[in-house]
Scaffold this motif. Sequence first.
Motif, PDB file in Angstrom:
ATOM      1  N   ARG A   1       0.837  -1.208   0.000  1.00  0.00           N
ATOM      2  CA  ARG A   1       0.000   0.000   0.000  1.00  0.00           C
ATOM      3  C   ARG A   1       0.866   1.250   0.000  1.00  0.00           C
ATOM      4  NH1 ARG A   1      -3.126  -3.005   3.392  1.00  0.00           N
ATOM      5  NH2 ARG A   1      -2.388  -1.963   5.258  1.00  0.00           N
TER       6      ARG A   1
ATOM      7  N   ARG B   1       0.742   3.967  -2.852  1.00  0.00           N
ATOM      8  CA  ARG B   1       0.391   5.337  -2.468  1.00  0.00           C
ATOM      9  C   ARG B   1       1.460   6.322  -2.950  1.00  0.00           C
ATOM     10  NH1 ARG B   1      -1.083   4.424   2.520  1.00  0.00           N
ATOM     11  NH2 ARG B   1      -3.269   4.356   1.975  1.00  0.00           N
TER      12      ARG B   1
ATOM     13  N   GLU C   1      -6.365   8.909  -4.355  1.00  0.00           N
ATOM     14  CA  GLU C   1      -6.961   8.163  -3.252  1.00  0.00           C
ATOM     15  C   GLU C   1      -6.701   6.680  -3.455  1.00  0.00           C
ATOM     16  OE1 GLU C   1     -11.211   8.546  -1.682  1.00  0.00           O
ATOM     17  OE2 GLU C   1     -11.494   7.813  -3.719  1.00  0.00           O
ATOM     18  N   LEU C   2      -6.463   6.011  -2.378  1.00  0.00           N
ATOM     19  CA  LEU C   2      -6.278   4.565  -2.368  1.00  0.00           C
ATOM     20  C   LEU C   2      -7.368   3.990  -1.487  1.00  0.00           C
ATOM     21  CD1 LEU C   2      -4.314   2.377  -3.385  1.00  0.00           C
ATOM     22  CD2 LEU C   2      -3.027   2.695  -1.290  1.00  0.00           C
ATOM     23  N   THR C   3      -8.206   3.144  -2.051  1.00  0.00           N
ATOM     24  CA  THR C   3      -9.333   2.608  -1.293  1.00  0.00           C
ATOM     25  C   THR C   3      -9.298   1.085  -1.279  1.00  0.00           C
ATOM     26  OG1 THR C   3     -10.768   2.672  -3.253  1.00  0.00           O
ATOM     27  CG2 THR C   3     -10.843   4.564  -1.778  1.00  0.00           C
ATOM     28  N   GLU C   4      -9.814   0.532  -0.207  1.00  0.00           N
ATOM     29  CA  GLU C   4      -9.968  -0.919  -0.063  1.00  0.00           C
ATOM     30  C   GLU C   4     -11.465  -1.198  -0.061  1.00  0.00           C
ATOM     31  OE1 GLU C   4      -7.587  -3.277   0.302  1.00  0.00           O
ATOM     32  OE2 GLU C   4      -5.886  -1.928   0.438  1.00  0.00           O
ATOM     33  N   GLY C   5     -11.886  -2.090  -0.916  1.00  0.00           N
ATOM     34  CA  GLY C   5     -13.289  -2.453  -0.973  1.00  0.00           C
ATOM     35  C   GLY C   5     -13.459  -3.954  -1.072  1.00  0.00           C
TER      36      GLY C   5
ATOM     37  N   THR D   1      -8.170  -3.616  -3.753  1.00  0.00           N
ATOM     38  CA  THR D   1      -7.601  -2.282  -3.673  1.00  0.00           C
ATOM     39  C   THR D   1      -7.782  -1.558  -4.998  1.00  0.00           C
ATOM     40  OG1 THR D   1      -5.950  -3.063  -2.109  1.00  0.00           O
ATOM     41  CG2 THR D   1      -5.488  -0.985  -3.209  1.00  0.00           C
ATOM     42  N   ARG D   2      -8.132  -0.276  -4.922  1.00  0.00           N
ATOM     43  CA  ARG D   2      -8.301   0.550  -6.116  1.00  0.00           C
ATOM     44  C   ARG D   2      -7.605   1.880  -5.867  1.00  0.00           C
ATOM     45  NH1 ARG D   2     -11.414   0.387 -10.487  1.00  0.00           N
ATOM     46  NH2 ARG D   2     -12.499  -1.413  -9.653  1.00  0.00           N
TER      47      ARG D   2
ATOM     48  N   THR E   1      -6.971   5.719  -7.384  1.00  0.00           N
ATOM     49  CA  THR E   1      -7.624   6.688  -8.260  1.00  0.00           C
ATOM     50  C   THR E   1      -6.906   8.019  -8.203  1.00  0.00           C
ATOM     51  OG1 THR E   1      -9.775   5.657  -7.811  1.00  0.00           O
ATOM     52  CG2 THR E   1      -9.812   7.857  -8.765  1.00  0.00           C
TER      53      THR E   1
ATOM     54  N   ASP F   1      -8.522   5.148 -12.793  1.00  0.00           N
ATOM     55  CA  ASP F   1      -8.425   4.129 -11.757  1.00  0.00           C
ATOM     56  C   ASP F   1      -7.336   3.144 -12.127  1.00  0.00           C
ATOM     57  OD1 ASP F   1     -12.000   3.778 -11.151  1.00  0.00           O
ATOM     58  OD2 ASP F   1     -10.551   5.195 -10.358  1.00  0.00           O
TER      59      ASP F   1
END
Length: 115
Positions: A21, A25, A48-52, A56-57, A59, A73
Amino acid sequence: MYGNTSFGDGSTGRELNAEQRKVLRQNLSQVAQRTRELLPGEFVVGSELTEGADGTRATVAVQPPIGAAVSADYVPDDGVSIDDTERNDIAAGLAASAALQVKQAIREDTSPTAK
């Protein structure tokens, strides 16, 4: 053009450990910084770094002073690092797409001065 485009193979992302990460990042911040260098100060660039549920995505998005926002993305698959060439390509594509949004918004807002 990269406006509102997803990169990667379209598969769902995977969970990343803390070091992965951190690398992603940093790469994302470099894409955002390069995009800022290509655009005037009126454009707002963020990342932005998101976990869903789908992994991980990453953007990067640009909000032009007028017009629609554009984003790119990145879904990591095998590796989490975005190489220099790809970072530059993504930044240039986002900058071009954001500039196009301004051009289209200006065209829609103006009326001809002569008939």
